[in-house]
Design an enzyme around this catalytic site. Structure first.
Site, PDB file in Angstrom:
ATOM      1  N   VAL A 119      17.175 -19.869  64.368  1.00  0.00           N
ATOM      2  CA  VAL A 119      16.474 -20.657  65.289  1.00  0.00           C
ATOM      3  C   VAL A 119      15.374 -20.327  65.084  1.00  0.00           C
ATOM      4  CG1 VAL A 119      15.907 -21.181  67.641  1.00  0.00           C
ATOM      5  CG2 VAL A 119      18.614 -21.758  66.436  1.00  0.00           C
ATOM      6  N   GLY A 122      11.593 -20.206  60.583  1.00  0.00           N
ATOM      7  CA  GLY A 122      10.617 -20.776  59.742  1.00  0.00           C
ATOM      8  C   GLY A 122      11.380 -21.225  58.505  1.00  0.00           C
ATOM      9  N   LEU A 123      12.788 -21.236  58.394  1.00  0.00           N
ATOM     10  CA  LEU A 123      13.322 -21.853  57.689  1.00  0.00           C
ATOM     11  C   LEU A 123      14.036 -22.721  57.889  1.00  0.00           C
ATOM     12  CD1 LEU A 123      15.996 -18.662  56.851  1.00  0.00           C
ATOM     13  CD2 LEU A 123      13.528 -19.384  55.393  1.00  0.00           C
ATOM     14  N   SER A 125      15.426 -24.280  60.663  1.00  0.00           N
ATOM     15  CA  SER A 125      16.673 -24.419  61.252  1.00  0.00           C
ATOM     16  C   SER A 125      17.079 -26.261  62.081  1.00  0.00           C
ATOM     17  CB  SER A 125      16.902 -23.631  62.037  1.00  0.00           C
ATOM     18  OG  SER A 125      16.115 -23.639  63.526  1.00  0.00           O
ATOM     19  N   ALA A 128      16.564 -29.172  59.990  1.00  0.00           N
ATOM     20  CA  ALA A 128      18.152 -28.931  59.163  1.00  0.00           C
ATOM     21  C   ALA A 128      19.184 -29.512  60.470  1.00  0.00           C
ATOM     22  CB  ALA A 128      18.629 -27.287  58.873  1.00  0.00           C
ATOM     23  N   ASP A 169       8.873 -30.087  55.951  1.00  0.00           N
ATOM     24  CA  ASP A 169      10.168 -29.086  56.805  1.00  0.00           C
ATOM     25  C   ASP A 169      11.481 -30.332  56.793  1.00  0.00           C
ATOM     26  OD1 ASP A 169       9.126 -27.660  57.319  1.00  0.00           O
ATOM     27  OD2 ASP A 169       9.770 -26.495  59.250  1.00  0.00           O
TER      28      ASP A 169
HETATM   29  C1  MEV Z   1       6.511 -24.792  58.741  1.00  0.00           C
HETATM   30  O1  MEV Z   1       7.407 -24.690  58.005  1.00  0.00           O
HETATM   31  C2  MEV Z   1       4.917 -24.708  57.892  1.00  0.00           C
HETATM   32  C3  MEV Z   1       4.326 -25.370  59.006  1.00  0.00           C
HETATM   33  O2  MEV Z   1       3.305 -25.714  58.328  1.00  0.00           O
HETATM   34  C4  MEV Z   1       3.846 -26.574  59.744  1.00  0.00           C
HETATM   35  C5  MEV Z   1       4.140 -27.905  59.071  1.00  0.00           C
HETATM   36  O3  MEV Z   1       3.964 -27.846  58.072  1.00  0.00           O
HETATM   37  O4  MEV Z   1       4.153 -28.091  60.098  1.00  0.00           O
HETATM   38  C6  MEV Z   1       3.374 -24.242  59.769  1.00  0.00           C
END
Ligand code: MEV
Length: 330
Positions: A119, A122-123, A125, A128, A169
Site C-alpha cells: 500500500v 507507488g505500485l 495498489s 488495482a 494509475d
Molecule cells: C502516481 O502513480 C503518479 C503521480 O503522477 C500522480 C498522478 O499521476 O495522479 C504522482
C-alpha cells in the site's frame, strides 16, 4: 466470481503528468490485487481483507472508505441503468444487468480481497483493488462493463481518494497494457522494440501519493512559470523515452531516467532512502535509475541488462530495500 488486476510502475513522467505532460507506465503482473465474491447466507455485504485486517459489513464502514465507495458506487450505477453491453447482447433492456437483483433488494455477498501490492508504494495498489473489485462485482452481479467503463469508474474513485490524480494509475491497471498517457486524451499504448529489464526496489516506506501531489501543487502555485518549465522538461524526456523504447535503443533510456530523477528531486518528491537506492543501483551497473510513482518513499526503478539484474537486486537489498522485483518489459 474471481477477478484480479496487476500493479503498475511509472517509467517516466510522474507528477508532470498531472499538469498535462505525457508519461509512460507499464503493468507489473508479479504483484496483483485479487477479489473473490460468493453469495452469502448471512444478510448484508461482508468484506474480508485480511491484509489490512478488515472484516466488516458494508454499512459499518464509512461511505468514503476506499473499498466501501467502490461497492456503493457500483450498486448505485447498476441499479440506475441497465448495463448497455448486456442490453445489446440480450436484445432486451428489461433483462439487462443487475435489474434482476435490484428488484429483490440488495444482494447478500461475501467479498474476499487480497493484494500482494504494498500500500502507498507507488505500485498502484489502490487502483488495482478498485479495478479487481469492480470486475468481480460486475461479473457476479451480471452487469458487464467494458474496459473503458471500468477505467472511467476507477478514475472517479481515484479522484475521491487522491485529490487531483492524472488518471494514469487506473488507466494502466484497467487496460493492463503499456501506456503513453496524456491526461484527457485517448489511450495510447506503445510497442517495445526490444525487451528490457527493470529492477524495482521498495524503500518499505509508505507515502501517500495524495500528499506529494498536493505538495508539488503548492510549489507550482507559488511559481507557475518555473514549474511549467520543469514539467516541460519532464514531458520531453517522456517523449524521447517512448521513441527509444519503440526503436529498441533502450540503453539510451538510462540517461533519460537519471535526468528524470533529478527533476523529481527538484520537485522535492525524492527522499534520502530513494536517493540511496537509486545510487546503489547505478553503482551496481544499472544503465539508469529513478524513483517511480508519487515518491517520498515507495519504490524506485533501475534499468538493467538482464544478466546484471540479480547483482542490482542484491545491491538494492544491501542498501536497505525491503523487497525487489525483477520485471521484463516486453
Ligand atoms: C502516481 O502513480 C503518479 C503521480 O503522477 C500522480 C498522478 O499521476 O495522479 C504522482
Amino acid at each position: 466470481m474471481k477477478a484480479s488486476a496487476p500493479g503498475k510502475i511509472i517509467l517516466f513522467g510522474e507528477h508532470a503528468v498531472v499538469y498535462g505532460r505525457p508519461a509512460l507506465a507499464v503493468p507489473v503482473t508479479q504483484v496483483h490485487a485479487d477479489v473473490e465474491i460468493l453469495d452469502s447466507n448471512s444478510t448484508g455485504i461482508w468484506i474480508h481483507a485480511p491484509d489490512i485486517n478488515l472484516h466488516s459489513e458494508l454499512n459499518a464502514l464509512p461511505s468514503d472508505h476506499p473499498i466501501a465507495s467502490v461497492i456503493h458506487n457500483f450498486l448505485f450505477i447498476s441499479r440506475q441503468s441497465p448495463s448497455p453491453i448486456h442490453a445489446e447482447r440480450s436484445g432486451s433492456e428489461v433483462e439487462a444487468g443487475s435489474r434482476a437483483w435490484g428488484e429483490r433488494g440488495f444482494p447478500n455477498l461475501n467479498i474476499k480481497i487480497s493484494s500482494s501490492i504494498p500500500v502507498a508504494s507507488g505500485l498502484g495498489s489502490g487502483a488495482a483493488v478498485t479495478v479487481a473489485l469492480l470486475r468481480a462485482l460486475s461479473s457476479h452481479l451480471n452487469y458487464p462493463m467494458t474496459d473503458e467503463e471500468v477505467n472511467a469508474f476507477a478514475y472517479d474513485i481515484e479522484k475521491i481518494h487522491h485529490g487531483t490524480p492524472s488518471g494514469i494509475d487506473n488507466t494502466v491497471v484497467a487496460y493492463a497494457k503499456p501506456v503513453y498517457f496524456v491526461k484527457g486524451q485517448l489511450i495510447e499504448t506503445f510497442k517495445v522494440g526490444r525487451p528490457f529489464t527493470i529492477v524495482i526496489g521498495d524503500t518499505g516506506i509508505s507515502a501517500p501519493t495524495k500528499e506529494s501531489v498536493a505538495d508539488v501543487r503548492k510549489l507550482w502555485e507559488a511559481d507557475r512559470a518555473k514549474w511549467e518549465g520543469v514539467f516541460d522538461n519532464v514531458g520531453e524526456i517522456a517523449r524521447h523515452a517512448k521513441e527509444k523504447i519503440e526503436t529498441g535503443d533502450w540503453k539510451l533510456l538510462g540517461g533519460l531516467m537519471n535526468h528524470n530523477h533529478e527533476l523529481l528531486q527538484e520537485m522535492m518528491v525524492s527522499s534520502p532512502e530513494l536517493d540511496s537506492l537509486v545510487e546503489a543501483a547505478r553503482k551496481a551497473g544499472a544503465a539508469g535509475a529513478k524513483l517511480s510513482g508519487g515518491g517520498r518513499g515507495g519504490n524506485m526503478i533501475a534499468l538493467a541488462e538482464a544478466e546484471k539484474a540479480d547483482d542490482i537486486s542484491s545491491a538494492l537489498i544491501s542498501a536497505g530495500a525491503k523487497n525487489t522485483i525483477v520485471t521484463q518489459i516486453s
